[in-house]
Design a protein around this motif. Structure first.
Motif, mmCIF file in Angstrom:
data_model
loop_
_atom_site.group_PDB
_atom_site.id
_atom_site.type_symbol
_atom_site.label_atom_id
_atom_site.label_comp_id
_atom_site.label_asym_id
_atom_site.label_seq_id
_atom_site.Cartn_x
_atom_site.Cartn_y
_atom_site.Cartn_z
ATOM 1 N N PRO A 111 127.058 75.425 70.679
ATOM 2 C CA PRO A 111 127.868 75.338 69.833
ATOM 3 C C PRO A 111 127.858 75.965 68.750
ATOM 4 O O PRO A 111 126.529 76.403 68.200
ATOM 5 C CB PRO A 111 128.178 74.394 69.890
ATOM 6 N N ASN A 112 128.426 75.797 67.598
ATOM 7 C CA ASN A 112 128.403 76.295 66.521
ATOM 8 C C ASN A 112 128.272 75.284 65.584
ATOM 9 O O ASN A 112 128.611 74.093 66.137
ATOM 10 C CB ASN A 112 130.251 76.563 66.099
ATOM 11 N N LEU A 147 129.468 82.159 78.551
ATOM 12 C CA LEU A 147 130.757 80.583 78.342
ATOM 13 C C LEU A 147 131.670 80.951 79.663
ATOM 14 O O LEU A 147 131.769 81.053 79.828
ATOM 15 C CB LEU A 147 130.350 80.516 76.583
ATOM 16 N N SER A 155 126.185 77.416 76.231
ATOM 17 C CA SER A 155 125.776 77.626 75.189
ATOM 18 C C SER A 155 125.926 76.699 74.508
ATOM 19 O O SER A 155 126.169 75.801 73.993
ATOM 20 C CB SER A 155 127.327 78.611 75.084
ATOM 21 N N SER A 158 133.400 79.932 69.784
ATOM 22 C CA SER A 158 132.270 79.534 69.951
ATOM 23 C C SER A 158 131.575 80.854 69.554
ATOM 24 O O SER A 158 131.686 81.820 69.819
ATOM 25 C CB SER A 158 131.659 79.310 71.740
#
Length: 412
Positions: A310-311, A292, A308, A286
């Motif tokens: 995300p990627n 997170l 959070s 992440s």
């Protein structure tokens, strides 16, 4: 979010620091899930503590530095908020002072975000009270790992908040692991072979020792990835932070120190990995955002929504992994040897390091003198025989702190 209690009571220790403020940000966006029962802080940001107490309508606040009590009382005049002050305030809050936990102590989460070994007594108090401990104070385990299991009143009481150890717990859910303070499964043989502990490498990644002789505090405080307090940031630059995390992982997961492998991962996207006996490796990835693991510490074993970003998997990305340079950064080796030596050696390492970091920040010790001094003190220490208790741990720490200043004076 099925399975979560309707609301969880939360006690935040170190509420004005990086971990505490981000925890309150998470709670502020999930007010239907959490009630803040108490806030505690050292006393360096009294006005912020007062604002937090009012915003979250907490019944009681604690301040470790009694000199700040009068200002806090003025700021909270008419609020009805109870104030406790002094060196025992954090442990008192962790143990339940001023809170109603009679219905279900396990539904209360104590987030220990204090920096330093002063977090040990609050950790022990929280566990003894039956509360779930969301542990961001790694020094509790480093200096008192041998005491923690005796203070626990039920399995699964500790949820780690460090991003690395949170990643390990998440990865362990892919297999069977029934050992240590953070057991994920209670039955069956452990399937875990090794833990891969990732490190950003800090601001001096790629340099050798000769290039670190003139490092200033400003240089060392310029971390490329994380925004943290000064002590943690300096520890990250020397990789002592990774050494402390290795000790923490050894206690949390009952893993032999030699089976914990640190690896440099500059992007800080993979927060740690678990290698299983069949050769599979599970990683948690992440963006570097402490909210997170903090949110997981508050809600475990469930997850909150939209904590959070995300990627971004639809964009090109590359992640790098490099071996650790133990010659330039010996702190991890010192930590590995310390936890293998005795339950008290990590306390010596941590206490001596805290004093050395303070002297470095004050301009009284060269950068390379931090780990050199710690190594010298560790080489001198011989653990006494006998029962391990808090007094022995704190006495050992006191010796290490005094000895650190003696050694640093000799070096000057």
């Amino acid at each position: 979010m099925t399975g979560l209690p309707a609301t969880r009571g939360v006690v935040i220790l170190g509420s004005t620091g990086s971990i505490g403020t981000q925890a309150l940000d998470v709670i502020g966006r999930n007010r239907d899930r959490y009630t803040v029962l108490a806030l505690g802080a050292g006393g360096g940001s009294v006005q912020l503590l007062a604002r937090q107490a009012k915003e979250f309508s907490v019944p009681i606040v604690g301040i470790a530095d009694p000199s700040g009590k009068e200002e806090l009382e003025q700021l909270l005049t008419g609020s009805g908020i109870q104030i406790i002050a002094g060196p025992d305030a954090m442990a008192d809050l962790a143990g339940g002072a001023g809170q109603d936990r009679s219905s279900d102590p396990g539904s209360t989460v104590v987030l220990n975000g204090i920096t330093g070994s002063v977090g040990l007594r609050p950790t022990l108090a929280a566990l003894s009270s039956g509360a779930t401990l969301a542990l961001a104070n790694k020094e509790s385990l480093v200096v008192g790992g041998g005491l923690i299991s005796d203070a626990m009143v039920r399995p699964g009481q500790i949820v780690p908040v460090d991003s690395e150890h949170s990643a390990i717990v998440q990865s362990l859910r892919s297999g069977i692991h029934h050992r240590g303070l953070c057991s994920v499964e209670q039955d069956g043989a452990s399937e875990v072979k090794r833990i891969i502990l990732t490190a950003s490498g800090g601001p001096f990644r790629g340099r050798n020792a000769s290039q670190l002789t003139d490092v200033t505090p400003a240089d060392a405080l310029n971390h490329p990835t994380w925004a943290m307090g000064p002590v943690v940031t300096i520890n990250s630059s020397t990789l002592m932070n990774k050494g402390l995390e290795l000790i923490e992982a050894a206690y949390l997961f009952d893993i032999a120190p030699e089976s914990i492998v640190p690896v440099v991962h500059p992007q800080s996207v993979i927060h740690s990995m678990v290698e299983f006996t069949d050769g599979a490796t599970i990683a948690q990835a992440s963006p570097p955002d402490m909210r997170l693991p903090i949110a997981l510490g508050l809600s475990w074993p469930e997850r909150l929504e939209a904590v959070s970003v995300p990627n971004a998997w639809d964009s090109p990305v590359a992640w790098n992994f490099e071996p650790l340079d133990h010659e330039t950064f010996p702190a991890v080796s010192l930590a590995r040897d310390a936890v293998a030596a005795s339950p008290l050696h990590p306390a010596v390492l941590n206490a001596a390091n805290e004093e050395c970091v303070g002297s470095f920040l004050a301009g009284e010790l060269p950068y390379l003198g931090i780990t050199a001094t710690v190594a010298e003190i560790l080489s001198e220490f011989s653990a006494p025989r006998g029962t391990l208790d808090v007094e022995t741990v704190l006495g050992t720490e006191k010796w290490a702190r005094v000895r650190a200043h003696e050694v640093m004076a000799q070096r000057r």
